[in-house]
Design a protein around this motif. Structure first.
Motif, short mmCIF file in Angstrom:
data_model
loop_
_atom_site.label_atom_id
_atom_site.label_comp_id
_atom_site.label_asym_id
_atom_site.label_seq_id
_atom_site.Cartn_x
_atom_site.Cartn_y
_atom_site.Cartn_z
N PHE A 12 1.15 3.36 9.30
CA PHE A 12 0.35 2.30 9.92
C PHE A 12 1.21 1.67 11.00
CE2 PHE A 12 -2.01 2.67 6.00
CZ PHE A 12 -3.31 2.41 6.41
N THR A 72 1.52 8.64 5.34
CA THR A 72 0.69 7.82 6.22
C THR A 72 1.59 6.87 7.00
OG1 THR A 72 -1.03 7.90 4.56
CG2 THR A 72 -1.26 6.18 6.22
N TYR A 82 -13.57 -1.16 0.97
CA TYR A 82 -13.56 0.30 1.02
C TYR A 82 -12.27 0.84 0.44
CZ TYR A 82 -14.71 4.99 2.20
OH TYR A 82 -15.03 6.32 2.07
N ARG A 83 -12.43 1.75 -0.51
CA ARG A 83 -11.27 2.42 -1.08
C ARG A 83 -11.55 3.91 -1.06
NH1 ARG A 83 -8.97 0.66 -6.47
NH2 ARG A 83 -7.01 0.89 -5.35
N VAL A 84 -10.56 4.72 -0.69
CA VAL A 84 -10.77 6.17 -0.63
C VAL A 84 -10.93 6.67 -2.07
CG1 VAL A 84 -9.77 8.38 0.07
CG2 VAL A 84 -9.41 6.34 1.47
N LYS A 87 2.02 1.76 -3.41
CA LYS A 87 0.91 2.06 -4.32
C LYS A 87 0.38 3.49 -4.11
CE LYS A 87 -2.80 -0.67 -3.92
NZ LYS A 87 -3.67 -1.83 -4.11
N TYR A 88 0.35 3.92 -2.85
CA TYR A 88 -0.24 5.24 -2.58
C TYR A 88 0.81 6.33 -2.39
CZ TYR A 88 -4.29 2.32 -2.46
OH TYR A 88 -5.25 1.43 -2.83
N ASP A 99 5.00 6.08 5.09
CA ASP A 99 5.33 6.52 3.72
C ASP A 99 5.18 8.02 3.61
OD1 ASP A 99 2.62 7.31 2.83
OD2 ASP A 99 2.14 5.17 3.03
N ILE A 134 -4.29 10.21 3.75
CA ILE A 134 -5.72 9.82 3.77
C ILE A 134 -6.48 10.93 4.48
CG2 ILE A 134 -7.38 8.07 4.59
CD1 ILE A 134 -4.96 6.11 4.75
N ASN A 175 0.84 -1.21 0.00
CA ASN A 175 0.00 0.00 0.00
C ASN A 175 0.87 1.25 0.00
OD1 ASN A 175 -2.46 -1.26 0.02
ND2 ASN A 175 -2.92 -0.88 2.17
N GLY A 224 -6.78 -2.81 -7.11
CA GLY A 224 -7.11 -3.06 -5.70
C GLY A 224 -8.61 -3.19 -5.53
N VAL A 225 -8.99 -3.93 -4.51
CA VAL A 225 -10.43 -4.10 -4.28
C VAL A 225 -10.83 -3.62 -2.88
CG1 VAL A 225 -10.83 -5.98 -5.91
CG2 VAL A 225 -10.05 -6.52 -3.61
N GLY A 226 -9.86 -3.14 -2.12
CA GLY A 226 -10.21 -2.66 -0.77
C GLY A 226 -10.34 -3.78 0.24
N LEU A 227 -9.55 -4.83 0.05
CA LEU A 227 -9.62 -5.94 1.01
C LEU A 227 -8.39 -6.02 1.91
CD1 LEU A 227 -11.12 -8.94 -0.95
CD2 LEU A 227 -12.16 -7.58 0.85
N GLY A 228 -7.25 -5.43 1.43
CA GLY A 228 -5.98 -5.58 2.14
C GLY A 228 -6.08 -5.23 3.61
N LEU A 229 -6.56 -4.02 3.93
CA LEU A 229 -6.58 -3.58 5.33
C LEU A 229 -7.59 -4.37 6.16
CD1 LEU A 229 -6.15 0.30 4.97
CD2 LEU A 229 -4.48 -1.36 5.81
P1 ATP Z 1 -6.31 -4.36 -2.03
O1 ATP Z 1 -5.41 -4.18 -0.83
O2 ATP Z 1 -7.45 -5.20 -1.77
O3 ATP Z 1 -5.57 -4.72 -3.25
P2 ATP Z 1 -6.61 -1.54 -1.64
O4 ATP Z 1 -5.14 -1.33 -1.47
O5 ATP Z 1 -7.35 -0.46 -2.33
O6 ATP Z 1 -6.92 -2.91 -2.36
P3 ATP Z 1 -6.73 -1.61 1.23
O7 ATP Z 1 -5.34 -2.06 1.32
O8 ATP Z 1 -7.73 -2.25 2.12
O9 ATP Z 1 -7.30 -1.72 -0.24
O10 ATP Z 1 -6.76 -0.07 1.53
C1 ATP Z 1 -8.02 0.60 1.57
C2 ATP Z 1 -7.87 2.03 1.12
O11 ATP Z 1 -7.13 2.77 2.09
C3 ATP Z 1 -7.10 2.18 -0.14
O12 ATP Z 1 -7.92 2.03 -1.28
C4 ATP Z 1 -6.55 3.57 -0.02
O13 ATP Z 1 -7.54 4.50 -0.43
C5 ATP Z 1 -6.32 3.73 1.46
N1 ATP Z 1 -4.94 3.48 1.83
C6 ATP Z 1 -4.42 2.33 2.31
N2 ATP Z 1 -3.11 2.47 2.58
C7 ATP Z 1 -2.77 3.74 2.24
C8 ATP Z 1 -1.57 4.49 2.28
N3 ATP Z 1 -0.44 3.98 2.72
N4 ATP Z 1 -1.63 5.77 1.86
C9 ATP Z 1 -2.78 6.31 1.43
N5 ATP Z 1 -3.95 5.66 1.38
C10 ATP Z 1 -3.94 4.38 1.77
#
Ligand code: ATP
Ligand code: MG
Length: 562
Positions: free
Chosen positions: A547, A545, A504-506, A453-454, A486, A491, A450, A516-521
């Motif tokens: 974590f 951000t 949930y994805r922002v 990616k972000y 990072d 967020i 993440n 992404g599908v919003g499952l990781g967190l």
């Molecule tokens: P997946 O992990 O399922 O591939 P995803 O990365 O979108 O998809 P999550 O990892 O659950 O889903 O994160 C949920 C949302 O939280 C993300 O879509 C993003 O909007 C936000 N997010 C997570 N990590 C970060 C980060 N390090 N910086 C900014 N936003 C983040």
């Protein structure tokens, strides 16, 4: 005055007394005070210094049958002394034998079966035996005892016992008291029915009041008669202020589908009722998605007496619906992309008319492999979600060397990005912890994934950790805290509580550009919690951000060097 004249006066006096007492009895509905009245009146009438009333509990009374020898008893009758007169409380246990079911006073259908005894004799014999037992218990004589059964129709409600030292009860006393007992039984029966009705009424009121769904009882003119707690809470208004109001002022709906009776969508309510769905306006602002079912109640003449409105909060149901459609659209999109790529590259490579140079073929195969990995990861995530929902996320606990785990993750990602600097900020040594190594790898891989990616513009990604010795309330175990920080897009604060939700994805520009599908967190949080740990996030928009994951530590375990 001669004897017959004296008797006539006595009878007259008793009749007057009976009339007076009957009036008093029938106007009393409170059972304890009625029983007291019955007993004191009966004792005074026949000049008995002591007495008591035994009542059978409701539903356990012996039922009179026409067959003497097989008295049908619905259940083992429970009898209790309900009131006493002139009997000290400490002596009451001695009267236990009077609580056993007594031989009922009924004419025999088949006299021959019963030998010499008449029902009256049987009853008296039975009474004598019990009294004897009581006397043995007390260690003294009771003298004359009169047991006056209280019959209502076929049911024996109980017995009035009167004790009168030496002088015998006369035939006159006996006849008079029989009439009295008849009136007393009616009064007891009425008081019991009244008590039963009030209990049922308050039970019903409690059911309505405490129902988890909102309930409104409307009069035929559609004004509020009763409103329950749940609905008052949904509306955020005062119950007192709502009673008596037209229901259109109480249940105000927006975006209605179906028939909203309160809004006057129908003149009359059909016997099968009406139903509508909409958003309920609340005094606190913020609407609530509800369904309302209106059910009419009619009397025996078919006249409308009440309307019940059941108000059910369907917010969760709507959220689930939304979640399902989000799920379908996200999953179909996320699956389609890699499948299309795999198929496209495979078809191209397989074309018989083309000869590919080894480098092009290798690059194509690499893309096919990466996309297959993506598909596999997505499928694994979905499987994990269903395991979590079924409460079946199992951990294989062993010693985990966190330094080594984090170093490997950092190393793996360094080979995947050139825009980001992945730095480790660990102390010289970290304790070994108990955990599921693969699941913990999943947690930190996702967090670093993440972070990359972000942070589309690159930057430093720092993985650090320390031992938190802080004693947390009664939980005195120290914790190992690992963070992933990072310098990415950050967020927005209002989104922070939602990012751990499923799917949930922002909604940022990046959302459309990143997979992404919003499952990781969601998965990370479940894994951390299965380890009895905690995860939290701090973020600043456009700054980055962090974590943090805290895992409980076992003090007995050795450290490992980082
Ligand atoms: P997946 O992990 O399922 O591939 P995803 O990365 O979108 O998809 P999550 O990892 O659950 O889903 O994160 C949920 C949302 O939280 C993300 O879509 C993003 O909007 C936000 N997010 C997570 N990590 C970060 C980060 N390090 N910086 C900014 N936003 C983040
Ligand atoms: Mg993610």
């Amino acid at each position: 005055m001669n004897v017959p004249a004296l008797m006539a006066t006595y009878q007259l006096r008793q009749r007057e007394y009976l009339l007076r007492i009957t009036r008093a009895m029938t106007s009393r509905l409170d059972l304890p005070s009625l029983l007291e009245l019955i007993l004191t009146s009966a004792a005074e009438m026949v000049a008995a210094p002591a007495g008591l009333i035994v009542l059978h509990e409701m539903g356990t009374t012996p039922i009179r049958t026409t067959q003497w020898d097989s008295i049908e008893i619905e259940a083992e009758p429970q009898a209790r002394i309900r009131t006493t007169y002139g009997v000290p409380d400490q002596l009451l246990p001695a009267f236990g034998p009077l609580l056993r079911p007594s031989a009922p006073l009924l004419p025999l259908e088949d006299e021959e079966n019963d030998g010499v005894q008449t029902p009256g004799e049987r009853y008296r014999r039975d009474l004598e035996r019990r009294v004897q037992e009581v006397e043995e218990n007390l260690g003294r004589k009771l003298g004359q005892v009169l047991g006056l059964p209280l019959f209502f129709e076929e049911e024996m409600l109980g017995v009035i016992y009167l004790f009168r030292g030496g002088s015998a009860f006369t035939q006159l006393d006996w006849e008079f008291l029989e009439g009295f007992a008849y009136q007393a039984a009616i009064a007891v029966r009425n008081a019991r029915i009244y008590a039963q009705l009030s209990t049922e009424r308050s039970r019903l009121a409690a059911v309505i009041e405490n129902s988890a769904d909102g309930i409104l009882l409307l009069r035929p003119d559609r004004r509020v008669a009763v409103i329950n707690q749940a609905l008052v809470k949904m509306l955020g208004r005062d119950a007192q202020e709502l009673v008596g109001r037209p229901c259109s002022e109480v249940l105000e709906l927006q975006n209605v589908t179906g028939d909203d009776l309160c809004a006057g969508s129908k003149e009359t309510i059909p016997p099968e009722g009406l139903r509508c769905e909409g958003e309920l306006l609340r005094s606190s602002g913020g609407n609530l998605a509800v369904t309302i079912t209106y059910t009419p109640l009619f009397d025996s003449q078919g006249r409308l007496t009440d309307i019940i409105a059941n108000v059910i909060d369907i917010t969760r149901f709507r959220e689930e619906e939304e979640m399902k459609s989000t799920f379908v659209s996200i999953i179909s999109h996320e699956l389609k992309t890699p499948v299309a790529l795999v198929k496209g590259y495979a078809q191209t490579l397989a074309r018989p008319d083309a000869a590919w140079d080894p480098e092009t073929a290798r690059q194509s195969l690499q893309i096919i492999e990466e996309e297959a990995d993506r598909l596999e990861a997505l499928i694994n995530n979905l499987l994990d979600v269903s395991r979590i929902q079924a409460g079946d996320l199992r951990l294989e606990i062993a010693d985990v060397n966190m330094c080594r785990l984090l170093e490997r993750i950092a190393q793996d990602y360094r080979t995947q990005t050139v825009h980001h600097q992945i730095e480790l900020d660990l102390p010289d040594a970290l304790p070994i912890i108990s955990g599921d190594e693969e699941r913990l790898r999943q947690v930190f891989t996702n967090l670093v994934g993440n972070a990359i990616k972000y942070s589309p513009d690159g930057g430093v990604i720092r993985i650090g950790g320390w031992v938190d010795e802080k004693k947390n309330g009664s939980e005195s175990r120290p914790r190992l805290v690992i963070y992933v920080a990072d310098e990415g897009i950050g967020i927005p604060e209002e989104e922070l509580p939602k990012i751990f939700d499923r799917f949930y994805r922002v909604d940022s520009g990046l959302r459309r550009r990143t997979a992404g599908v919003g499952l990781g967190l969601f998965l990370i949080k479940a894994i951390v919690e299965a380890h009895h740990g905690e995860i939290w996030v701090r973020s600043q928009l456009h700054r980055g951000t962090t974590f943090s994951v805290a895992l409980p530590m076992d003090e007995m375990k050795a450290d490992c060097t980082c």
